[in-house]
Design an enzyme around this catalytic site. Structure first.
Site, PDB file in Angstrom:
ATOM      1  N   GLU A  49      76.166  16.220 -15.949  1.00  0.00           N
ATOM      2  CA  GLU A  49      76.935  15.207 -15.251  1.00  0.00           C
ATOM      3  C   GLU A  49      78.362  15.741 -15.208  1.00  0.00           C
ATOM      4  OE1 GLU A  49      75.830  11.194 -16.776  1.00  0.00           O
ATOM      5  OE2 GLU A  49      77.969  10.875 -16.511  1.00  0.00           O
ATOM      6  N   ASP A  60      87.116   4.442 -18.242  1.00  0.00           N
ATOM      7  CA  ASP A  60      87.038   5.462 -19.281  1.00  0.00           C
ATOM      8  C   ASP A  60      88.023   5.226 -20.410  1.00  0.00           C
ATOM      9  OD1 ASP A  60      85.034   7.487 -18.485  1.00  0.00           O
ATOM     10  OD2 ASP A  60      86.227   7.512 -16.644  1.00  0.00           O
TER      11      ASP A  60
END
Lengths: 274, 408
Positions: A49, A60
């Protein structure tokens, strides 16, 4: 057959789980990413990924925020990210690569142009801030170019939404293991299992679990109920620690991933539950 | 009225659509974890809208806690000095806590209470929204955490102390550009983590649906009052409206009730910073392009790779790379004209209003005052302009003193 499908089918035949490894492209420098990608596959990564750096990664935690900042300091653009995948494909034609990021860099590049450019190189796209309600146009373009649109599911996702998402999704589903941001550590295995049971009622598609998986132990805990585990911040932390010292970075990343992969491959409890 | 204008007016009444879109703008671009909480908020808001007890509580608070209606004040000396249209100030600076922000925080805090949330979070740039959130949290006995860019904490020290006095925890944000946009990112990260007990009070008409809608609705009290006051005091609607636009909540609040009145010209004033041509500004509607940030599609300040770029303005409250999606739509439709005013022009207007009318405006509002000066001169003496004086300038005296080389 797509690389993602082939990957999961082969693992299923051997009664094994997939290890999905996340890194941010361009971190610590765009010239290092290719080497790190190969290190990931050497250590048993089944699917890569690759994060597209963004200035405002709102889902995040600090580890990946800083990775984005490092990558952007060197001007890593989406075009650069695609260039890195192109190089990777010169020697690796089998490991699926999924791009993960936020919508704006893709939208500014142009969704159609992006899909056309990455077709055959990239196997799936996860756009964190593109829920099904906003993704129909992009998803239909990706489908045209044989790119899987991979959706997130969360602890807050209702049955109705699970159905809507599984109807649209292809490749695999990405279950976010807790309410929070990447890199936090608050995984509750029982609640993950319960939610995955609920999702299974809607689909046979492979399910990956991500967020909060940082070592062999946490990987083992969740692997019993899903098809793949995603390790991200733990890898990115190693990259942050060693910077451009590639031998140190790759050797430590490999040893972390080998440990996780061993645990996934050899733990009896995991295979029995599956 | 042309057919095209008529159609726009009809569109304005039904915007946004059921998924929060204003034409191609707006929407709900968030991670899956937040989709259900946003749907719950949308449903709760829809229920409260038709609940007379909610509306009554909101109206009572606006009257007795905020001190509404805020006056519409005829700035006689300024009008004479500028020598053109009559200038009226909508005095949002006289609200409790000194700005229009409190209208919205009261509305959202009442929603939080209805939803049984015990903790509220907010982002702030200049600190006005943070103060307004901390204020209502104190009054309702809710825990309050305010995210603020580390650089903004430095330049808005008095407001930081006010928030702390009110019992709020002010968290410095050191990521990215350390300003308002990063505070918004951090607030979203907090919300996704603590969504069970936490209500996120967004301070402007941006963010994912339903925020642009509900913030607008809570702020339109400004325009509804101004409309009535104009009719009372001048016997007619104003000829023009002027408001500053950062995220754009005070501007939408003033403009929205006048959208059906095409003859009332509307001007949104963005922060031109050092001048739009220098690239150092905060004017996405004038010099940006559409993109996706903070949960909605709108005009943004971004580079060719879709990265959000740093903005600049003398005013912390306008120092934001995006703008509410409804403004993007109104710009494209042509219903509102978006212009810019530089730091220097805003500063001159700050001094002028202070010396001529005895009113110290916020640096944000000074942008609107500065443009009004240019506009008034082009209009005749029988015409009227309402300028939204969205906040008072006490919070800015340190900034102004520093620029002038004065140590306080």
């Amino acid at each position: 057959m797509s690389r993602i499908q082939a990957c999961f089918e082969q693992l299923a035949q051997n009664n094994k789980k997939a290890l999905i490894s996340y890194i941010t492209a361009g971190d610590p420098h765009p010239s290092n990413t290719l080497e790190i990608m190969h290190a990931l596959t050497d250590a048993g990564t089944d699917i890569i990924e690759l994060g597209i750096p963004f200035s405002d990664p709102m889902a995040d935690g600090p580890v990946i925020q800083l990775a984005c900042e490092r990558a952007l300091k060197h001007g890593t653009s989406l075009k650069d990210v695609i260039g890195i995948v192109k190089q990777f494909r010169q020697t690796n034609t089998t490991t699926p690569v999924v791009l993960m990021g936020y919508q704006n860099p893709i939208e500014i590049f142009g969704v159609e142009k992006f899909a056309e450019t990455v077709s055959g190189l990239v196997d799936g796209v996860i756009t964190v801030d593109l829920p099904p309600e906003e993704s129909q146009q992009a998803a239909s373009v990706y489908k045209q170019y044989d790119i899987d649109t991979i959706y997130l599911l969360a602890p807050t996702t209702s049955d109705q939404r699970i159905q809507m998402i599984t109807d649209l999704a292809s490749g695999f589903l990405y279950y976010v293991s807790f309410k929070g941001i990447t890199g936090a550590s608050q995984i509750d295995v029982n609640s993950v299992e319960a939610k995955i049971d609920q999702i299974r009622k809607h689909t046979d598609m492979p399910i990956a679990v991500g967020f909060g998986i940082k070592d062999a132990n946490t990987a083992k805990l969740v692997a019993g109920c899903c098809n793949a585990v995603v390790v991200g911040s733990a890898i990115v932390s190693i990259i942050a620690e060693h910077g451009k010292d590639m031998p140190a970075t790759t050797s430590e990343v490999k040893s972390l991933l080998r440990e996780i992969k061993d645990a996934l491959d050899n733990d009896e409890t995991i295979q029995n539950i599956a | 009225m042309s057919a095209n204008v008529k159609e726009n007016v009809m569109n304005a009444a039904i915007m946004p659509d059921e998924r929060g879109h204003f034409g191609v703008y707006g929407g709900r671009f968030v991670a899956e974890t937040l989709m259900t909480p946003l749907q719950e908020l949308e449903a709760e808001y829809a229920a409260s809208k038709v609940d007379p007890s909610f509306q009554k509580e909101f109206d009572d608070d606006l009257a007795h806690y905020v001190g509404r209606p805020s006056p519409l004040y005829f700035a006689q000396r300024l009008t004479k000095l500028w020598g053109g249209a009559k200038v009226y100030l909508k005095r949002e600076d006289l609200n409790h806590t000194g700005a229009h922000k409190i209208n919205n925080t009261i509305g959202q805090a009442l929603l939080a209470k209805r939803m049984g949330k015990t903790r509220i979070i907010a982002e702030t740039g200049a600190g006005q929204h943070g103060v307004a959130s901390a204020t209502i949290a104190a009054r309702l006995g809710l825990e309050c955490v305010v995210y603020m860019g580390a650089d903004d904490i430095q330049r808005q020290a008095p407001n930081v102390y006010r928030m702390r006095l009110l019992g709020a925890k002010v968290v410095p944000v050191t990521s990215g550009s350390r300003t308002l946009k990063d505070a918004l990112n951090e607030a979203l990260r907090d919300w996704v983590t603590n969504v069970d007990n936490t209500f996120y009070i967004i301070g402007t008409v941006a963010g994912p649906h339903p925020y642009p809608l509900l913030v607008r609705d809570f702020q339109t009290v400004i325009g509804r009052e101004a409309r009535e006051q104009s009719l009372d005091q001048t016997g007619k609607l104003p000829d023009a409206l002027v408001a500053c636009v950062g995220g754009g909540s005070n501007a939408i609040g003033l403009f929205h009730p006048f959208l059906p009145d095409a003859e009332v010209k509307k001007y949104g004033v963005e922060a031109g910073g050092d001048g739009v041509e220098t690239g150092r500004h905060s004017a996405p509607l004038n010099a940006g392009s559409p993109g996706v940030l903070h949960g909605n599609r709108t005009y943004l300040m971004e580079d060719n790779n879709g990265q959000i770029i740093e903005t600049h303005s003398i005013s912390a409250g306008l120092d934001y790379p995006g703008v509410g999606p409804e403004h993007s739509w109104l710009k494209d439709e042509g219903s509102v004209e978006y212009v810019t005013v530089t730091d220097d022009e805003a500063l001159a207007a700050f001094h002028q209003l202070t010396r001529i009318e005895g009113i110290i405006p916020a640096l944000e509002s000074s942008h609107a005052v500065a443009y009004t000066q240019k506009l008034a001169k082009t209009m005749d003496k029988e015409q009227t302009i309402i300028v939204n004086l969205s906040g008072r300038g006490d919070k800015d005296i340190n900034t102004v003193a520093r620029i002038e080389g004065i140590e306080l």
